[in-house]
Scaffold this motif. Structure first.
Motif, mmCIF file in Angstrom:
data_model
loop_
_atom_site.group_PDB
_atom_site.id
_atom_site.type_symbol
_atom_site.label_atom_id
_atom_site.label_comp_id
_atom_site.label_asym_id
_atom_site.label_seq_id
_atom_site.Cartn_x
_atom_site.Cartn_y
_atom_site.Cartn_z
ATOM 1 N N ASP A 1 52.203 28.634 -96.901
ATOM 2 C CA ASP A 1 52.296 28.343 -95.469
ATOM 3 C C ASP A 1 51.397 27.187 -95.052
ATOM 4 O OD1 ASP A 1 54.085 30.417 -95.246
ATOM 5 O OD2 ASP A 1 52.574 31.892 -94.651
ATOM 6 N N THR A 2 50.365 26.926 -95.804
ATOM 7 C CA THR A 2 49.431 25.850 -95.453
ATOM 8 C C THR A 2 49.478 24.716 -96.470
ATOM 9 O OG1 THR A 2 47.633 26.942 -96.639
ATOM 10 C CG2 THR A 2 47.863 27.453 -94.288
ATOM 11 N N THR B 1 54.527 21.815 -96.316
ATOM 12 C CA THR B 1 54.764 22.502 -95.047
ATOM 13 C C THR B 1 54.299 21.639 -93.878
ATOM 14 O OG1 THR B 1 54.489 24.643 -96.118
ATOM 15 C CG2 THR B 1 54.283 24.609 -93.727
ATOM 16 N N HIS B 2 53.119 21.037 -94.020
ATOM 17 C CA HIS B 2 52.600 20.194 -92.939
ATOM 18 C C HIS B 2 53.409 18.911 -92.789
ATOM 19 C CE1 HIS B 2 48.562 22.459 -93.330
ATOM 20 N NE2 HIS B 2 49.335 23.021 -92.423
ATOM 21 N N THR C 1 46.690 17.029 -88.584
ATOM 22 C CA THR C 1 46.641 18.088 -89.593
ATOM 23 C C THR C 1 47.011 17.540 -90.966
ATOM 24 O OG1 THR C 1 47.185 19.777 -87.957
ATOM 25 C CG2 THR C 1 47.587 20.335 -90.257
ATOM 26 N N ASP D 1 44.749 17.145 -94.337
ATOM 27 C CA ASP D 1 45.188 17.678 -95.626
ATOM 28 C C ASP D 1 45.043 16.628 -96.734
ATOM 29 O OD1 ASP D 1 45.837 20.098 -94.510
ATOM 30 O OD2 ASP D 1 48.013 19.823 -94.640
#
Length: 179
Positions: free
Chosen positions: A38-39, A43-44, A74, A78
């Motif tokens: 999810d992270t 995904t981002h 975000t 990352d």
């Protein structure tokens, strides 16, 4: 000791050592990329592109624009975190390689010393089986780290090669280094 089986053992040890080292690094990289998750980076990235699609449907929406900025921040964070983790992994791999080179040099020095003992003992016609066994064990340990080829000379000493480079020639050891 069977020479053919010893050579096969060293060849397979080298292969095992190489794949274990690679597996260690790849598993650390998998953890960094966190795929699937999810992270995860993907995904981002998907979130950012979906935000662009929402802005395309409502170009006047301030919420959609703010969402794009938040998703971009975000994703940027990352990438920065991933870059720092990859740099840390590279430094760790460099240290591991330095340690391995040190171990190769230590083992080759001991092999050269044992070669000298074998040659000295067998010069008088005796057979240095115990010393040969210790030398073979060290060569086997060396084969865990690098691609080793061994040729035994007529005086009983072993010439040890890494690929085509001489590492040990009789009682002479040539050190290797990382760069």
């Amino acid at each position: 000791r069977d020479l053919f089986l010893g050579e096969q053992l060293r060849k397979e040890n080298k292969s095992l050592g190489r794949w274990q080292f690679r597996e260690k690094i790849v598993s650390q990289m998998e953890t960094m990329f966190n795929e699937p998750g999810d992270t995860s980076l993907r995904t981002h990235m998907d979130d950012l592109f979906n935000s662009f699609a929402q802005l395309e449907n409502a170009p006047e929406s301030n919420t959609a624009r703010t969402d794009i900025v938040a998703k971009a921040v975000t994703l940027t964070n990352d990438f920065r975190q991933l870059s720092a983790q990859l740099n840390s992994l590279r430094n760790s791999v460099d240290r591991d390689l330095g340690n391995r080179v040190g171990e190769v040099n230590r083992l080759s020095s001991e092999i050269a010393g044992l070669n000298q003992q074998v040659a000295r003992m067998e010069l008088g016609g005796n057979r240095a089986n115990d010393i040969r066994d210790r030398r073979d064990l060290l060569i086997d340990k060396l084969s865990d780290l690098v691609d080793v080829n061994v040729i035994e000379d007529s005086n009983g000493s072993a010439r040890v090669y890494i690929g085509s480079m001489v590492l040990v020639d009789g009682n002479v050891q040539y050190e290797i280094a990382t760069k």
